[in-house]
Design an enzyme around this catalytic site. Structure first.
Site, PDB file in Angstrom:
ATOM      1  N   TYR A   1       0.837  -1.193   0.000  1.00  0.00           N
ATOM      2  CA  TYR A   1       0.000   0.000   0.000  1.00  0.00           C
ATOM      3  C   TYR A   1       0.877   1.248   0.000  1.00  0.00           C
ATOM      4  O   TYR A   1       1.847   1.326   0.766  1.00  0.00           O
ATOM      5  CB  TYR A   1      -0.894   0.012   1.240  1.00  0.00           C
ATOM      6  CG  TYR A   1      -1.835   1.203   1.310  1.00  0.00           C
ATOM      7  CD1 TYR A   1      -2.902   1.314   0.420  1.00  0.00           C
ATOM      8  CD2 TYR A   1      -1.660   2.202   2.260  1.00  0.00           C
ATOM      9  CE1 TYR A   1      -3.772   2.398   0.488  1.00  0.00           C
ATOM     10  CE2 TYR A   1      -2.531   3.290   2.337  1.00  0.00           C
ATOM     11  CZ  TYR A   1      -3.586   3.385   1.446  1.00  0.00           C
ATOM     12  OH  TYR A   1      -4.443   4.450   1.516  1.00  0.00           O
TER      13      TYR A   1
ATOM     14  N   ASP B   1       9.427   3.212  -0.036  1.00  0.00           N
ATOM     15  CA  ASP B   1       8.370   3.859   0.742  1.00  0.00           C
ATOM     16  C   ASP B   1       8.524   3.519   2.228  1.00  0.00           C
ATOM     17  O   ASP B   1       8.219   2.410   2.656  1.00  0.00           O
ATOM     18  CB  ASP B   1       7.008   3.409   0.195  1.00  0.00           C
ATOM     19  CG  ASP B   1       5.835   4.063   0.906  1.00  0.00           C
ATOM     20  OD1 ASP B   1       6.060   4.813   1.875  1.00  0.00           O
ATOM     21  OD2 ASP B   1       4.684   3.814   0.483  1.00  0.00           O
TER      22      ASP B   1
ATOM     23  N   LYS C   1       3.772   9.457   8.726  1.00  0.00           N
ATOM     24  CA  LYS C   1       3.466   8.905  10.049  1.00  0.00           C
ATOM     25  C   LYS C   1       4.395   9.435  11.154  1.00  0.00           C
ATOM     26  O   LYS C   1       4.162  10.542  11.635  1.00  0.00           O
ATOM     27  CB  LYS C   1       3.394   7.385   9.938  1.00  0.00           C
ATOM     28  CG  LYS C   1       2.233   6.998   8.965  1.00  0.00           C
ATOM     29  CD  LYS C   1       1.901   5.527   8.893  1.00  0.00           C
ATOM     30  CE  LYS C   1       0.608   5.323   8.103  1.00  0.00           C
ATOM     31  NZ  LYS C   1       0.727   4.651   6.829  1.00  0.00           N
TER      32      LYS C   1
HETATM   33  C1  LIG Z   1       0.090   4.982   5.455  1.00  0.00           C
HETATM   34  C2  LIG Z   1       0.906   4.718   4.253  1.00  0.00           C
HETATM   35  C3  LIG Z   1       0.875   5.556   3.120  1.00  0.00           C
HETATM   36  C4  LIG Z   1      -0.134   6.666   2.959  1.00  0.00           C
HETATM   37  O1  LIG Z   1      -0.009   7.663   3.911  1.00  0.00           O
HETATM   38  P1  LIG Z   1      -1.280   8.620   4.222  1.00  0.00           P
HETATM   39  O2  LIG Z   1      -0.721   9.651   5.119  1.00  0.00           O
HETATM   40  O3  LIG Z   1      -2.312   7.741   4.846  1.00  0.00           O
HETATM   41  O4  LIG Z   1      -1.734   9.165   2.911  1.00  0.00           O
HETATM   42  C5  LIG Z   1       1.786   5.340   2.112  1.00  0.00           C
HETATM   43  N1  LIG Z   1       2.665   4.327   2.181  1.00  0.00           N
HETATM   44  C6  LIG Z   1       2.715   3.488   3.234  1.00  0.00           C
HETATM   45  C7  LIG Z   1       3.733   2.409   3.267  1.00  0.00           C
HETATM   46  C8  LIG Z   1       1.828   3.646   4.295  1.00  0.00           C
HETATM   47  O5  LIG Z   1       1.847   2.776   5.312  1.00  0.00           O
END
Ligand SMILES: *Cc1c(COP(=O)(O)O)cnc(C)c1O
Length: 445
Positions: free
Chosen positions: A147, A242, A276
């Protein structure tokens, strides 16, 4: 007193599903989501005044625990100076330098430039645009069950809420967009090699979670992350790593730092995304990487990206204070809490005769119910696990004041505030939850 049920009903009349992010609705576990009134340390309190030990941590940001007093004070002080200026502030460079300085191993520093945005979705969306802008190519490679936020090109075969609700992709994503995203099985370097042999000249880049944690936790096999970088670079393509979830959660230096802790020559992604933890609960995320790629961003280069609230002063203040406090002691505490909790879960499930495997990536973990020969390595294996045992397990915990993630496909998050006493309280609730998991029966086919 207003109850959770009343609020859920009222919200659902005006907000689709009653929530602003799908997994919050408890769709896959059933029942009424708790409406949180306040949070402190390792606990959250709902509108009915019931306190829960929290194992969601706002889905990652609450590394220090909820409402850490220094972070709250920094945000309050920033607020008193003004909420948003739409102009640069001093703190942006400071937070960017803090992030860049942490991502360093053996003299290798993959983050030479960094730009702040407000969400992880924007960070990965910008990374995709940069990979395309830098290469002049259209195709993107992603992995099944991973994701990267909800931008169109990354919503194909994605984890998190899509995994929770069993959706192959989102409606509203055009066929043309889907056709430009190649989805491969995670941890399968041969599949990556094959697709680059066939279409390498058209592929702009690969995006990968540093360690997959949105289909449950699935760590990369040794050599996978380095391998995809080698393959992509051999074909003139780029790699975005990511770390929105893993960054500064699994170590002071994120997953890249953990994986390269002893490497003489750390591998080097072209772009990295963060979110995050870097805001400690405030809305901020970032894309960073090699200067040669990052300097393609406007106003220096031709790749456009902007944001009214980007680098918001409250978010910057929250981020600086969080990262300054997130020192080695914090990670020792988080690692210890995670290990103790995993042991307690394993013991309780074993005692109840529930076959399971606890999947880990640093302090992140999730439970895969069922018999498994070894760690699960891709989305197909996760989907084939006994996820139907999760709902009764989850509700038995919730009934006893322990709030686990409301989906089998999400990672569990502990914080530096989860001390031995908190872990003991969770452990006391586990036998009943394990019994509920043991009694669960698969849904009728
Ligand atoms: C949470 C998440 C996102 C998206 O971040 P948001 O702030 O919810 O848009 C992208 N990549 C990873 C790996 C994530 O866990």
């Amino acid at each position: 007193m207003t109850t959770n049920a009343e609020l859920f009903e009222r919200s659902a009349r005006i907000i689709p599903g009653g929530v602003d992010s799908p997994v919050r609705a408890f769709g896959s576990v059933g029942g009424v989501p708790r409406f949180i009134a306040s949070a402190s340390g390792a606990t959250v309190t709902d509108v009915e005044g019931r306190q829960y030990i929290d194992l969601v941590g706002s889905w990652g940001p609450a590394l220090l625990g909820h409402a850490e007093p220094h972070v709250v004070a920094a945000v309050q002080e920033a607020a008193a100076r003004g909420l948003s200026f739409g102009a640069p502030i001093e703190g942006e460079a400071e937070l960017a330098e803090l992030v860049a300085a942490r991502v360093e191993r053996a003299g290798v520093r993959p983050v030479e430039r960094l730009r702040f945005v407000s969400t992880g979705t924007e960070a990965t969306m910008t990374a995709i645009r940069l990979m395309r802008g830098a290469t002049g190519r259209d195709l993107i490679v992603k992995f099944s069950g991973l994701y990267h936020g909800h931008s169109d090109s990354l919503l194909v075969d994605a984890g998190s809420g899509l995994a929770t609700f069993g959706l192959p992709a989102s409606a509203g994503v055009t066929a043309a967009t889907s056709a430009q995203t190649i989805v491969l099985p995670y941890n399968d370097l041969d599949a990556v090699r094959r697709v680059f042999d066939e279409r390498g000249d058209d592929i702009a880049g690969i995006i990968v979670e540093a360690a997959a944690a949105n289909m449950g936790v699935v760590a990369p096999l040794p050599g996978f992350n380095a391998g995809i970088i080698d393959i992509a670079h051999a074909h003139g393509a780029l790699v975005t790593y990511d770390e929105v979830l893993t960054g500064f959660r699994v170590s002071e230096c994120g997953w890249w730092g953990l994986e390269n802790a002893d490497a003489a020559e750390p591998y080097r992604p072209d772009l990295m995304t963060f979110g995050k933890v870097i805001g400690g609960g405030m809305p901020i995320a970032a894309v960073g990487g090699r200067a040669g790629v990052m300097d393609l961003l406007a106003p220096v280069g031709p790749v456009y990206q902007a944001g009214t609230l980007s680098g918001n002063p409250l978010a910057i203040a929250g981020g600086i204070t969080t990262l300054r406090l997130a020192d080695a002691t914090v990670y020792e505490r988080v690692d210890a809490a995670s290990a103790a909790l995993r042991d307690a879960i394993g013991e309780a499930l074993d005692a109840a005769g529930v076959a399971h495997r606890i999947q880990t990536a640093g302090s992140l973990f999730s439970i895969a119910f069922g018999e498994h020969d070894g760690p699960l390595t891709d989305y197909a294996q996760v989907r084939a696990s006994e996820t139907w045992r999760y709902a009764p397990f989850f509700h038995a915990l919730l009934d006893q004041g322990v709030a686990a993630p409301p989906s089998a496909y999400e990672a569990w998050f502990v914080s530096a505030a989860h001390d031995a006493e908190i872990v003991d309280r969770i452990a006391a609730a586990l036998p009943r939850a394990a019994a509920a998991a043991a009694e669960a029966r698969p849904p009728e086919a």
